[in-house]
Design an enzyme around this catalytic site. Structure first.
Site, PDB file in Angstrom:
ATOM      1  N   LYS A  21       5.710 -11.163  -1.255  1.00  0.00           N
ATOM      2  CA  LYS A  21       7.060 -10.880  -0.752  1.00  0.00           C
ATOM      3  C   LYS A  21       7.542 -11.946   0.209  1.00  0.00           C
ATOM      4  CE  LYS A  21       5.940  -6.759   0.733  1.00  0.00           C
ATOM      5  NZ  LYS A  21       4.606  -6.639   0.101  1.00  0.00           N
ATOM      6  N   GLY A  22       6.611 -12.507   1.007  1.00  0.00           N
ATOM      7  CA  GLY A  22       7.015 -13.475   2.023  1.00  0.00           C
ATOM      8  C   GLY A  22       7.765 -14.646   1.439  1.00  0.00           C
TER       9      GLY A  22
ATOM     10  N   THR B 260      -3.640 -11.435   4.564  1.00  0.00           N
ATOM     11  CA  THR B 260      -3.042 -12.240   5.630  1.00  0.00           C
ATOM     12  C   THR B 260      -3.368 -11.663   6.995  1.00  0.00           C
ATOM     13  OG1 THR B 260      -1.218 -12.854   4.173  1.00  0.00           O
ATOM     14  CG2 THR B 260      -0.852 -13.127   6.532  1.00  0.00           C
TER      15      THR B 260
ATOM     16  N   GLY C  47       1.193  -8.475   6.442  1.00  0.00           N
ATOM     17  CA  GLY C  47       1.509  -9.852   6.783  1.00  0.00           C
ATOM     18  C   GLY C  47       2.210 -10.585   5.658  1.00  0.00           C
ATOM     19  N   HIS C  48       3.065 -11.520   6.044  1.00  0.00           N
ATOM     20  CA  HIS C  48       3.725 -12.396   5.081  1.00  0.00           C
ATOM     21  C   HIS C  48       3.318 -13.831   5.403  1.00  0.00           C
ATOM     22  CE1 HIS C  48       5.921  -9.133   3.562  1.00  0.00           C
ATOM     23  NE2 HIS C  48       7.007  -9.208   4.301  1.00  0.00           N
ATOM     24  N   THR C  49       2.914 -14.570   4.393  1.00  0.00           N
ATOM     25  CA  THR C  49       2.616 -15.987   4.566  1.00  0.00           C
ATOM     26  C   THR C  49       3.727 -16.805   3.925  1.00  0.00           C
ATOM     27  OG1 THR C  49       0.225 -15.589   4.545  1.00  0.00           O
ATOM     28  CG2 THR C  49       0.966 -17.832   4.105  1.00  0.00           C
TER      29      THR C  49
ATOM     30  N   ASP D 251       0.797  -7.217  -0.945  1.00  0.00           N
ATOM     31  CA  ASP D 251       0.251  -8.560  -1.192  1.00  0.00           C
ATOM     32  C   ASP D 251       0.806  -9.180  -2.474  1.00  0.00           C
ATOM     33  OD1 ASP D 251      -1.573  -8.192   1.049  1.00  0.00           O
ATOM     34  OD2 ASP D 251      -2.744  -6.930  -0.298  1.00  0.00           O
TER      35      ASP D 251
ATOM     36  N   GLN E 177       4.120  -3.842   2.900  1.00  0.00           N
ATOM     37  CA  GLN E 177       3.198  -3.186   1.956  1.00  0.00           C
ATOM     38  C   GLN E 177       3.808  -3.098   0.550  1.00  0.00           C
ATOM     39  OE1 GLN E 177       3.754  -0.957   4.927  1.00  0.00           O
ATOM     40  NE2 GLN E 177       1.983  -1.600   6.063  1.00  0.00           N
TER      41      GLN E 177
ATOM     42  N   THR F 233      -6.143  -0.599   8.983  1.00  0.00           N
ATOM     43  CA  THR F 233      -6.403  -1.851   9.701  1.00  0.00           C
ATOM     44  C   THR F 233      -6.790  -1.586  11.150  1.00  0.00           C
ATOM     45  OG1 THR F 233      -4.053  -2.061  10.296  1.00  0.00           O
ATOM     46  CG2 THR F 233      -4.790  -3.156   8.267  1.00  0.00           C
TER      47      THR F 233
ATOM     48  N   LYS G 210     -11.271  -9.284   1.676  1.00  0.00           N
ATOM     49  CA  LYS G 210     -11.187  -9.663   0.276  1.00  0.00           C
ATOM     50  C   LYS G 210     -10.462  -8.578  -0.506  1.00  0.00           C
ATOM     51  CE  LYS G 210     -14.088 -11.039  -3.647  1.00  0.00           C
ATOM     52  NZ  LYS G 210     -15.476 -11.235  -4.128  1.00  0.00           N
ATOM     53  N   ARG G 211      -9.531  -8.986  -1.353  1.00  0.00           N
ATOM     54  CA  ARG G 211      -8.785  -8.022  -2.160  1.00  0.00           C
ATOM     55  C   ARG G 211      -9.520  -7.718  -3.457  1.00  0.00           C
ATOM     56  NH1 ARG G 211      -3.770 -11.774  -1.131  1.00  0.00           N
ATOM     57  NH2 ARG G 211      -3.128 -11.087   0.940  1.00  0.00           N
TER      58      ARG G 211
ATOM     59  N   LEU H  82       2.018 -16.178 -11.566  1.00  0.00           N
ATOM     60  CA  LEU H  82       1.761 -16.342 -12.991  1.00  0.00           C
ATOM     61  C   LEU H  82       0.717 -17.429 -13.222  1.00  0.00           C
ATOM     62  CD1 LEU H  82       2.677 -15.500 -15.894  1.00  0.00           C
ATOM     63  CD2 LEU H  82       4.245 -17.461 -15.802  1.00  0.00           C
TER      64      LEU H  82
END
Length: 431
Positions: free
Chosen positions: A16-17, A300, A40-42, A13, A225, A131, A305-306, A333
């Protein structure tokens, strides 16, 4: 021409996307080398949001070849749904723009069922936080030499033999977990139905990539990941089921290690984690909640929740070493804007002993207390900054201190989800 590997240097998370999409404009080939659709990548492109799970990030860019390598485990039904969804957003996907390695193992419905049953049966404190999408059991079948692979879909006799071998293993497991036996005929029929939708994309990916490399084309290797979820070097057993570190890029698509010229580690300006497992710098106070709200920290793939915490320089220094990171891309940032004081973990106290790395033993990890260094924050906004001149002095000091502590330079700095809001320091694709 340089070939670049992109790896997450924390627990995933990291953004990377966006970075892969930003780099894909400079690449000719984008190759996914491990993982499954549990990550997942957003991507946000011209205000349009694309959410990818199985497909490489390069599919949304025209004129590029996207590759799913043999190091991936692939759910063919999910893949077809994802392709259909991306096509509905106006993206063209054909066998000329997407290739799947013929030796890619498939995730079958029985893998997801086993994954979920095991997690439900696990006692509190032993749950992995999977998951439930069958990634782990599919990798187990791969190393157990009982996978159904993409190429097997092309021959019915081979397909039946592969399914029968898999069921010899799975049916006793299911019985022990109280799951009914697999309906063999229904599984075979489902595979026969999906085969013509997947096989057109099948190709000898190792051959194609080596030929492209000889022509001097630029290859971007994309992982899923983060390195702290690596099966060998992550916070075991709360890890994924594959190698995530950069060394996997070569074996995950079938090229030699000499094909890797630059390793870009993606690092969030703070730390997050989804699911169970150790997290030395986790914040369960207002600061942690503020990071989560400002960073929109929800998975994603799962929507979970992280967990949020301060930047852990000791851990990132560790992952930069195990992946041989050349430079990092520091993301989000702008989420730190407005904090009066920021903290960076520079090591750990383990029973009175100072460590500059996280020990491998789970019981020792649990006893590690983070040692913090404090830095002044900044009140000005960094969101959307595209040059160093637009950053507050304290933000620049924070970035420079991160570089010193992780012993790795910043190559890119991301200040919003928009791909253009990126400060380029070093082009990873530079010759």
């Amino acid at each position: 021409m340089a070939n670049v590997v992109v790896v997450g240097a924390q627990w995933g998370d990291e953004g990377k996307g966006k970075i892969v999409d930003w780099l894909s404009e400079r690449a000719d080939v984008i190759a996914r080398f491990q993982g499954g659709h549990n990550a997942g990548h957003t991507l946000v492109i011209d205000g349009k949001v694309y959410k990818l799970h199985a497909l490489p990030s390069g599919v949304v860019r025209g004129g590029k070849l996207s590759v799913i390598g043999n190091g991936v485990v692939l759910d063919p039904w999910h893949l077809v749904r994802e392709i259909d969804g991306i096509r509905e957003q106006g993206v063209e996907i054909t066998p000329e723009t997407l290739m799947i390695a013929e030796n890619t193992p498939l995730i079958l419905p029985i893998h997801g069922e086993l994954d979920r049953a095991r997690e439900e049966a696990a006692s509190k404190g032993t749950k992995i936080g999977t998951t439930g999408r069958g990634i782990g059991p599919a990798y187990e079948d791969k190393v157990g030499r009982r996978s159904v692979r993409v190429a097997d879909l092309a021959d019915d006799a081979t397909l039946e033999a592969r399914v029968d071998r898999a069921l010899q293993h799975h049916d006793p497991l299911r019985k022990g977990l109280g799951i009914e036996a697999v309906d063999r005929d229904a599984l075979l029929e489902a595979l026969r139905e999906i085969a013509p939708k997947v096989l057109p994309f099948a190709a000898p990916v190792w051959k194609v990539l080596n030929e492209r490399k000889k022509k001097g084309e630029r290859i971007l290797f994309e992982g899923a990941q983060g390195a702290l979820l690596d099966i060998d070097f992550g916070t075991y057993p709360f890890v994924t089921s594959s190698n995530v570190i950069a060394g996997q890029a070569a074996t995950g698509v079938g090229v030699g290690p000499g094909s890797i010229d630059y390793v870009l580690g993606i690092v969030k300006a703070y730390t997050t984690r989804v699911g169970e497992g150790p997290f030395p710098t986790e914040l369960e106070d207002e600061d942690g909640q503020r990071l989560g709200e400002r960073g929109h920290e929800f998975g994603t793939t799962t929507g979970r929740k992280r967990r949020c915490g301060w930047f852990d320089a000791a851990l990132v220094r560790q992952t930069c070493a195990t992946s041989g990171v050349t430079g990092i891309s520091l993301t989000k940032l702008d989420v730190l804007d407005g904090f009066e004081t920021l903290k960076i973990c520079v090591g750990y106290d383990l029973d009175g002993v100072r460590l500059d790395y996280l020990p491998i033993a789970a019981e020792e990890q649990a006893r590690c207390v983070p040692v913090y260094e404090e830095m002044p924050g900044w009140s000005e906004s960094t969101e959307g900054a595209r040059s160093w001149a637009e950053l507050p002095a304290n933000a620049i000091k924070y970035v420079r201190r991160v570089e010193e502590l992780i012993e790795c330079p910043v190559a890119l700095l991301s200040t919003s989800p928009e791909r253009e809001d990126t400060i380029l320091v070093t082009d990873p694709f530079a010759d």
